[in-house]
Scaffold this motif. Sequence first.
Motif, PDB file in Angstrom:
ATOM      1  N   TYR A   1      -4.237  20.349  41.195  1.00  0.00           N
ATOM      2  CA  TYR A   1      -3.357  21.281  41.888  1.00  0.00           C
ATOM      3  C   TYR A   1      -2.030  21.381  41.153  1.00  0.00           C
ATOM      4  O   TYR A   1      -1.466  20.347  40.764  1.00  0.00           O
ATOM      5  CB  TYR A   1      -3.052  20.786  43.303  1.00  0.00           C
ATOM      6  CG  TYR A   1      -4.200  20.928  44.268  1.00  0.00           C
ATOM      7  CD1 TYR A   1      -4.841  22.148  44.449  1.00  0.00           C
ATOM      8  CD2 TYR A   1      -4.622  19.846  45.038  1.00  0.00           C
ATOM      9  CE1 TYR A   1      -5.883  22.279  45.357  1.00  0.00           C
ATOM     10  CE2 TYR A   1      -5.662  19.968  45.943  1.00  0.00           C
ATOM     11  CZ  TYR A   1      -6.287  21.195  46.096  1.00  0.00           C
ATOM     12  OH  TYR A   1      -7.312  21.317  46.981  1.00  0.00           O
TER      13      TYR A   1
ATOM     14  N   VAL B   1     -14.580  12.277  39.408  1.00  0.00           N
ATOM     15  CA  VAL B   1     -13.665  12.690  40.480  1.00  0.00           C
ATOM     16  C   VAL B   1     -13.054  11.461  41.142  1.00  0.00           C
ATOM     17  O   VAL B   1     -13.627  10.371  41.090  1.00  0.00           O
ATOM     18  CB  VAL B   1     -14.400  13.515  41.574  1.00  0.00           C
ATOM     19  CG1 VAL B   1     -15.000  14.786  40.996  1.00  0.00           C
ATOM     20  CG2 VAL B   1     -15.465  12.695  42.292  1.00  0.00           C
ATOM     21  N   GLY B   2     -11.900  11.654  41.799  1.00  0.00           N
ATOM     22  CA  GLY B   2     -11.352  10.590  42.634  1.00  0.00           C
ATOM     23  C   GLY B   2     -12.202  10.516  43.903  1.00  0.00           C
ATOM     24  O   GLY B   2     -12.786  11.522  44.323  1.00  0.00           O
TER      25      GLY B   2
ATOM     26  N   HIS C   1     -17.819  17.371  45.908  1.00  0.00           N
ATOM     27  CA  HIS C   1     -18.610  17.407  44.678  1.00  0.00           C
ATOM     28  C   HIS C   1     -20.062  16.995  44.867  1.00  0.00           C
ATOM     29  O   HIS C   1     -20.916  17.427  44.102  1.00  0.00           O
ATOM     30  CB  HIS C   1     -17.957  16.516  43.605  1.00  0.00           C
ATOM     31  CG  HIS C   1     -16.741  17.151  43.020  1.00  0.00           C
ATOM     32  ND1 HIS C   1     -15.516  17.113  43.645  1.00  0.00           N
ATOM     33  CD2 HIS C   1     -16.560  17.892  41.898  1.00  0.00           C
ATOM     34  CE1 HIS C   1     -14.632  17.778  42.914  1.00  0.00           C
ATOM     35  NE2 HIS C   1     -15.237  18.255  41.845  1.00  0.00           N
TER      36      HIS C   1
ATOM     37  N   TYR D   1     -16.387  24.638  37.009  1.00  0.00           N
ATOM     38  CA  TYR D   1     -17.315  23.904  36.130  1.00  0.00           C
ATOM     39  C   TYR D   1     -18.371  24.845  35.537  1.00  0.00           C
ATOM     40  O   TYR D   1     -18.909  24.585  34.469  1.00  0.00           O
ATOM     41  CB  TYR D   1     -18.003  22.784  36.915  1.00  0.00           C
ATOM     42  CG  TYR D   1     -17.040  21.841  37.602  1.00  0.00           C
ATOM     43  CD1 TYR D   1     -15.999  21.252  36.896  1.00  0.00           C
ATOM     44  CD2 TYR D   1     -17.176  21.522  38.958  1.00  0.00           C
ATOM     45  CE1 TYR D   1     -15.114  20.381  37.523  1.00  0.00           C
ATOM     46  CE2 TYR D   1     -16.302  20.653  39.595  1.00  0.00           C
ATOM     47  CZ  TYR D   1     -15.276  20.090  38.864  1.00  0.00           C
ATOM     48  OH  TYR D   1     -14.408  19.233  39.484  1.00  0.00           O
TER      49      TYR D   1
ATOM     50  N   HIS E   1       1.051  12.950  37.782  1.00  0.00           N
ATOM     51  CA  HIS E   1       1.449  11.538  37.765  1.00  0.00           C
ATOM     52  C   HIS E   1       0.318  10.722  37.126  1.00  0.00           C
ATOM     53  O   HIS E   1      -0.704  11.298  36.712  1.00  0.00           O
ATOM     54  CB  HIS E   1       1.829  11.043  39.159  1.00  0.00           C
ATOM     55  CG  HIS E   1       0.761  11.153  40.207  1.00  0.00           C
ATOM     56  ND1 HIS E   1      -0.432  10.468  40.139  1.00  0.00           N
ATOM     57  CD2 HIS E   1       0.710  11.869  41.356  1.00  0.00           C
ATOM     58  CE1 HIS E   1      -1.163  10.741  41.198  1.00  0.00           C
ATOM     59  NE2 HIS E   1      -0.503  11.608  41.956  1.00  0.00           N
TER      60      HIS E   1
ATOM     61  N   TYR F   1      -5.096   9.237  34.780  1.00  0.00           N
ATOM     62  CA  TYR F   1      -6.150   8.215  34.795  1.00  0.00           C
ATOM     63  C   TYR F   1      -7.537   8.858  34.687  1.00  0.00           C
ATOM     64  O   TYR F   1      -8.359   8.455  33.854  1.00  0.00           O
ATOM     65  CB  TYR F   1      -6.005   7.412  36.088  1.00  0.00           C
ATOM     66  CG  TYR F   1      -7.072   6.370  36.331  1.00  0.00           C
ATOM     67  CD1 TYR F   1      -7.238   5.304  35.456  1.00  0.00           C
ATOM     68  CD2 TYR F   1      -7.908   6.437  37.448  1.00  0.00           C
ATOM     69  CE1 TYR F   1      -8.210   4.336  35.690  1.00  0.00           C
ATOM     70  CE2 TYR F   1      -8.873   5.475  37.689  1.00  0.00           C
ATOM     71  CZ  TYR F   1      -9.023   4.426  36.809  1.00  0.00           C
ATOM     72  OH  TYR F   1      -9.983   3.473  37.034  1.00  0.00           O
TER      73      TYR F   1
ATOM     74  N   TRP G   1      -8.703   4.655  43.378  1.00  0.00           N
ATOM     75  CA  TRP G   1      -7.339   5.182  43.340  1.00  0.00           C
ATOM     76  C   TRP G   1      -6.381   4.220  42.672  1.00  0.00           C
ATOM     77  O   TRP G   1      -6.533   2.990  42.776  1.00  0.00           O
ATOM     78  CB  TRP G   1      -6.823   5.376  44.772  1.00  0.00           C
ATOM     79  CG  TRP G   1      -7.425   6.531  45.483  1.00  0.00           C
ATOM     80  CD1 TRP G   1      -8.013   7.629  44.921  1.00  0.00           C
ATOM     81  CD2 TRP G   1      -7.505   6.704  46.903  1.00  0.00           C
ATOM     82  NE1 TRP G   1      -8.438   8.481  45.903  1.00  0.00           N
ATOM     83  CE2 TRP G   1      -8.135   7.942  47.122  1.00  0.00           C
ATOM     84  CE3 TRP G   1      -7.099   5.952  48.001  1.00  0.00           C
ATOM     85  CZ2 TRP G   1      -8.372   8.431  48.404  1.00  0.00           C
ATOM     86  CZ3 TRP G   1      -7.329   6.442  49.269  1.00  0.00           C
ATOM     87  CH2 TRP G   1      -7.953   7.664  49.461  1.00  0.00           C
TER      88      TRP G   1
ATOM     89  N   LEU H   1     -14.350  24.759  42.794  1.00  0.00           N
ATOM     90  CA  LEU H   1     -15.554  24.046  42.329  1.00  0.00           C
ATOM     91  C   LEU H   1     -16.293  24.837  41.255  1.00  0.00           C
ATOM     92  O   LEU H   1     -16.910  24.270  40.350  1.00  0.00           O
ATOM     93  CB  LEU H   1     -16.496  23.762  43.513  1.00  0.00           C
ATOM     94  CG  LEU H   1     -16.034  22.646  44.446  1.00  0.00           C
ATOM     95  CD1 LEU H   1     -16.767  22.721  45.785  1.00  0.00           C
ATOM     96  CD2 LEU H   1     -16.266  21.272  43.792  1.00  0.00           C
TER      97      LEU H   1
ATOM     98  N   ASP I   1     -11.541  10.568  46.872  1.00  0.00           N
ATOM     99  CA  ASP I   1     -11.120  11.434  47.979  1.00  0.00           C
ATOM    100  C   ASP I   1     -11.834  12.777  47.979  1.00  0.00           C
ATOM    101  O   ASP I   1     -11.892  13.445  49.005  1.00  0.00           O
ATOM    102  CB  ASP I   1      -9.599  11.671  47.929  1.00  0.00           C
ATOM    103  CG  ASP I   1      -9.087  12.004  46.534  1.00  0.00           C
ATOM    104  OD1 ASP I   1      -9.674  11.510  45.561  1.00  0.00           O
ATOM    105  OD2 ASP I   1      -8.116  12.762  46.425  1.00  0.00           O
TER     106      ASP I   1
ATOM    107  N   ASP J   1      -6.047  23.932  39.240  1.00  0.00           N
ATOM    108  CA  ASP J   1      -6.487  24.591  40.474  1.00  0.00           C
ATOM    109  C   ASP J   1      -5.241  25.284  41.029  1.00  0.00           C
ATOM    110  O   ASP J   1      -4.305  24.615  41.466  1.00  0.00           O
ATOM    111  CB  ASP J   1      -6.980  23.480  41.415  1.00  0.00           C
ATOM    112  CG  ASP J   1      -7.662  24.006  42.649  1.00  0.00           C
ATOM    113  OD1 ASP J   1      -7.663  25.222  42.868  1.00  0.00           O
ATOM    114  OD2 ASP J   1      -8.213  23.164  43.409  1.00  0.00           O
TER     115      ASP J   1
ATOM    116  N   MET K   1      -1.394   6.472  45.201  1.00  0.00           N
ATOM    117  CA  MET K   1      -0.183   7.027  44.594  1.00  0.00           C
ATOM    118  C   MET K   1      -0.184   8.533  44.768  1.00  0.00           C
ATOM    119  O   MET K   1      -1.199   9.186  44.529  1.00  0.00           O
ATOM    120  CB  MET K   1      -0.176   6.699  43.099  1.00  0.00           C
ATOM    121  CG  MET K   1       0.954   7.359  42.348  1.00  0.00           C
ATOM    122  SD  MET K   1       0.894   6.965  40.598  1.00  0.00           S
ATOM    123  CE  MET K   1       1.243   5.228  40.641  1.00  0.00           C
TER     124      MET K   1
ATOM    125  N   PRO L   1     -11.626  16.709  37.688  1.00  0.00           N
ATOM    126  CA  PRO L   1     -11.288  17.700  38.702  1.00  0.00           C
ATOM    127  C   PRO L   1     -10.233  18.626  38.089  1.00  0.00           C
ATOM    128  O   PRO L   1      -9.527  18.238  37.153  1.00  0.00           O
ATOM    129  CB  PRO L   1     -10.657  16.874  39.833  1.00  0.00           C
ATOM    130  CG  PRO L   1     -11.054  15.461  39.557  1.00  0.00           C
ATOM    131  CD  PRO L   1     -11.235  15.346  38.082  1.00  0.00           C
TER     132      PRO L   1
END
Length: 527
Positions: free
Chosen positions: A13, A269-270, A277, A241, A19, A24, A301, A238, A272, A50, A309, A10
Motif C-alpha cells: 500500500y 506474503v505476511g 492469497h 500477479y 518500513h 523483509y 511478522w 490480487l 496477515d 497497491d 511493526m 505482496p
Amino acid sequence: MVNSFYITTPIYYVNDAPHIGHAYTTCAADVLSRWHRMRGEDVWFLTGTDEHGTKVERAAQSNNVKPQEWCDKLVNDSWLPVLATINASNDDFIRTTDQRHKLGVQAFWQKLKDNGHVIQGKYEGPYCVGCEEFKLLGDLIPGTGEQQGKDCCPVHSKPVEILQENNYFFQLSKFQQSLIEHYQKNPDRIQPESAYNEVMSFLNQGLQDISMSRSSVSWGIEVPWDKDQVIYVWFDALLNYATAINYAGFADGSQKETFERFWPAVHLVGKDILRFHAVYWPAMLLAAGLPLPRTVYAHGWLLVGGEKMSKSKLTGIAPSQIVDYFGSDAFRYYFLRAISFGQDGSFSWEDISARYTSELANGLGNLASRLTAMLEKYCETKVPKPGKYLSADQKIIDLVRENSLNADQAIDSYEIATAITYTKEIVDAVNLYVTEQAPWVLAKEPSNKERLDTVLYVIAESLRAIAVLHHPVMPKSTSLLWQMLGADQLGSINDQRINTAGVWGQLPVGAITVKKDALFPRLAEDA
Ligand code: MSP
C-alpha cells in the motif's frame, strides 16, 4: 527444458513510506530469486504497489493532493528507492494504476461475470479501512481507552466502519469444496504447516459470497459493465500477479507466451494476508479456469514491543536507517538468518551489531583477509597446488559437500535461515581449521611447503564454495570475495551453479588472488 520460477511479494500500500517489515518480504523473495537463478532456472521476480482503495485515497486527501499525484510521489520517492537500498533484483515492478493492470483486471472480471460467478447483492456489515477488508462480527475485538464501546479491528486496534452498499458479489461459496479437495491433495501449496492448518479450518467453516465491488469509493478500477462501481481493492490488487505477466494478452489470445511461461507463481506474503492469497485468490483462479498458485508461503511478522511493526502505530523503522550503517548485505543477512522464516521475530540494534561483529566481521570477513594475507606472504598471491589430503582436510571437504547440498535442499522448503546456517557452519569450521593447522607455523619450516600449500588451498577452495552459497544473501561482499580469490577465472559469480557449489576442487591452481579492504569493516564504536 529449463524450469521456470515465478516469485512475487505482496504489492504494498502506498498510503505511507516503506518500513523494514515490507523490506523483509522483498529481501526474502530476492534471496529465493537469486538462489533459483543460480540453479539455472528461468526466474521472474515481481514486486510492486497497491494504489487504489479508501486507505490510499484518504492519505492523499489528508495531504491535499489528488490520489494519482500522491501515488506517483510515494512510488518514486519511497518505494522504488527502497529496492535499491536493499539491493533487490526484481525483474518487474507493477503498479495497480498501470494501464496493463487495468486492462487485465477488467478482462478478468468480465470473464468471471460471463462464466456466471458474479451476482448483484447488498452488503451490510463492518469494514476495516486499514485492512481494506469486509469483516465478520466474530473477527472484531472490543475497543479500549478512547475506543471504549466500539468494535475494533484486531490488527489495527481501530474502530471498523459500518457499510451499507449495493454491490456485485463474487460467488466464493461455490468454490469451498474444490479448494478443500485441492489442498488435501496438495498440502505443500500452503506453507508453513501452521498456515495450511489455519486455511483448512477457515475453509471447513464454510465460505460466504463476497462483495467484489464498491459503490461509495471512486479511487479504483471501474467495473467493466457498471461505471458507477469500482472493483473492490483486494480483487483488483490480487490480479497483479496475473496482469504483470500479460494476463490481458493471454485472455484475448493475442500474446499468450509470457503468461504460459511463468504461471503459476510462488507467493510470499505476511501471515496477515494469508486468507486473501490462499482462499479468495485461488477461488478467483478456479472461476477463471486457471491453474492455482504453486505455493503460498506465509511468513511471520517483525514485532515491536510484541506487536506487528506498523507505520500506523508509529513503530516503523525505515530500511535506510539500518542499511546506511551496516550496509545492504548485513541487513539482508541479519533478517533472514536471525528470524526463522515463517515465525515472528523482533529487531534490535544490539542483536544486529552483535551478529555483524561476530558472524560477518570476525567470522567470514576475517577468514577472507587472513587467507589473502597468507597467500601474499607465502604463495606469491597465487592459489597453491594442494598435496595429499589428511583427515583434517577431508573433514572440511566432506562438510563443504554435505552442507552445500543441505543448504540447497533447505531452500526448497523455504527454510532460508537454515540454508544460511549451513553455510555459516562451513565458515566456523574453516576458521577452526586455520587455528588448528596454524599455517604460519608450517611456513617457518621450508620442508613443510607442500603441507602449507594444501592447507591454504583447503581454505581458499572452501571460501569459493562459501562465496557461491552466500551470494544470494550477500551479493556485494561475495562478489568482492570472488575477486579476492581470483575466482573470476571461473566466470562471474552470478553464473556459478549453486547446486554444485560443494563439488570440491573448482578453484584453479595458480589463480591470482587480491588483497582488499575488509569485507565487513569494523563498526565505528568498536574501532
Ligand atoms: N496491499 C496489500 C497486499 C496486496 S497483495 C495482492 C497489503 N499491503 S501492506 O503494505 O499492508 O503489507 C504488505 C506486506 O508487507 C505484508 O503482507 C508483509 O509481507 C509485509 N509486512 C508489512 N508489515 C510487516 C511486518 N511488521 N512484519 C513482516 N512483514 C510485514 O497488505
